[in-house]
Scaffold this motif. Structure first.
Motif, mmCIF file in Angstrom:
data_model
loop_
_atom_site.group_PDB
_atom_site.id
_atom_site.type_symbol
_atom_site.label_atom_id
_atom_site.label_comp_id
_atom_site.label_asym_id
_atom_site.label_seq_id
_atom_site.Cartn_x
_atom_site.Cartn_y
_atom_site.Cartn_z
ATOM 1 N N GLU A 1 54.017 28.536 31.258
ATOM 2 C CA GLU A 1 54.644 28.084 32.553
ATOM 3 C C GLU A 1 54.925 29.186 33.530
ATOM 4 O O GLU A 1 54.932 28.810 34.705
ATOM 5 N N SER A 2 55.292 30.243 33.138
ATOM 6 C CA SER A 2 55.727 31.512 33.954
ATOM 7 C C SER A 2 54.518 32.320 34.138
ATOM 8 O O SER A 2 54.555 33.264 35.222
ATOM 9 N N GLU A 3 53.218 32.079 33.996
ATOM 10 C CA GLU A 3 52.231 32.963 34.114
ATOM 11 C C GLU A 3 51.715 32.982 35.502
ATOM 12 O O GLU A 3 51.286 33.988 35.956
ATOM 13 N N HIS A 4 52.168 31.889 36.399
ATOM 14 C CA HIS A 4 51.573 31.862 37.662
ATOM 15 C C HIS A 4 52.453 32.738 38.597
ATOM 16 O O HIS A 4 52.140 33.275 39.676
ATOM 17 N N GLU A 5 53.682 33.194 38.005
ATOM 18 C CA GLU A 5 54.627 34.516 38.702
ATOM 19 C C GLU A 5 53.690 35.637 38.416
ATOM 20 O O GLU A 5 54.352 36.632 39.297
ATOM 21 N N TYR A 6 52.914 35.709 37.545
ATOM 22 C CA TYR A 6 52.549 36.943 37.384
ATOM 23 C C TYR A 6 50.938 37.108 37.630
ATOM 24 O O TYR A 6 50.299 38.211 37.736
ATOM 25 N N ILE A 7 50.307 36.094 37.690
ATOM 26 C CA ILE A 7 48.942 36.113 37.842
ATOM 27 C C ILE A 7 48.513 35.416 39.090
ATOM 28 O O ILE A 7 48.987 34.584 39.561
ATOM 29 N N THR A 8 47.700 36.292 40.016
ATOM 30 C CA THR A 8 47.590 35.681 41.413
ATOM 31 C C THR A 8 46.559 34.635 41.416
ATOM 32 O O THR A 8 45.903 34.340 40.413
ATOM 33 N N VAL A 9 46.460 33.878 42.393
ATOM 34 C CA VAL A 9 45.599 32.747 42.492
ATOM 35 C C VAL A 9 44.204 33.351 42.274
ATOM 36 O O VAL A 9 43.348 32.646 41.450
ATOM 37 N N GLU A 10 43.855 34.386 42.835
ATOM 38 C CA GLU A 10 42.418 34.934 42.468
ATOM 39 C C GLU A 10 42.120 35.343 41.018
ATOM 40 O O GLU A 10 41.138 34.877 40.629
ATOM 41 N N GLU A 11 43.217 35.672 40.573
ATOM 42 C CA GLU A 11 42.978 36.208 39.164
ATOM 43 C C GLU A 11 43.062 34.962 38.180
ATOM 44 O O GLU A 11 41.755 34.918 37.249
ATOM 45 N N GLN A 12 43.582 33.815 38.515
ATOM 46 C CA GLN A 12 43.577 32.543 37.737
ATOM 47 C C GLN A 12 42.192 31.954 37.880
ATOM 48 O O GLN A 12 41.560 31.509 37.229
ATOM 49 N N THR A 13 41.716 31.926 39.093
ATOM 50 C CA THR A 13 40.263 31.335 39.490
ATOM 51 C C THR A 13 39.268 32.120 38.602
ATOM 52 O O THR A 13 38.593 31.504 38.133
ATOM 53 N N HIS A 14 39.449 33.302 38.744
ATOM 54 C CA HIS A 14 38.409 34.393 37.833
ATOM 55 C C HIS A 14 38.398 33.985 36.360
ATOM 56 O O HIS A 14 37.556 33.724 35.609
ATOM 57 N N ILE A 15 39.690 33.703 35.827
ATOM 58 C CA ILE A 15 39.925 33.563 34.265
ATOM 59 C C ILE A 15 39.324 32.056 34.277
ATOM 60 O O ILE A 15 38.587 32.007 32.994
ATOM 61 N N ASP A 16 39.744 31.244 35.116
ATOM 62 C CA ASP A 16 38.980 29.828 34.803
ATOM 63 C C ASP A 16 37.485 29.913 34.849
ATOM 64 O O ASP A 16 36.961 29.060 33.893
ATOM 65 N N GLU A 17 36.717 30.621 35.574
ATOM 66 C CA GLU A 17 35.403 30.781 35.724
ATOM 67 C C GLU A 17 34.890 31.241 34.428
ATOM 68 O O GLU A 17 33.946 30.986 33.677
#
Length: 86
Positions: A44-60
């Motif tokens: 739940e708190s990972e969005h505080e530490y991971i940027t949108v760009e990083e999350q997009t890359h992780i999802d890819e």
């Protein structure tokens, strides 16, 4: 019957031998639930530490099935395996 009621019932039975396994099972269950709760809090708190760009890359990476080699990450971070196994 709630978990608290089950524990109370077992304790009222004055810990008969057949109930000792029940207490061990209940303790294991609570341990698993607590660990899951911690992981849920982390997720739940990972969005505080991971940027949108990083999350997009992780999802890819997840979608493509590409996974990071742990040894490569440790090497890049300058951490030896011995340091994390202590």
């Amino acid at each position: 019957m709630t978990l608290a009621q089950k524990i109370e019932q077992v304790l009222k039975d004055e810990l008969k031998p057949e109930n000792i396994k029940k207490i061990i099972d209940l303790a294991e269950f609570l341990k698993v639930k607590e660990n899951q709760k911690k992981w849920d809090e982390i997720n739940e708190s990972e969005h505080e530490y991971i940027t949108v760009e990083e999350q997009t890359h992780i999802d890819e990476v997840k979608v493509k099935g590409q996974f990071v080699d742990q040894d490569e990450v440790l090497q890049e971070l300058g951490i030896s395996k011995d340091e994390i196994h202590n």
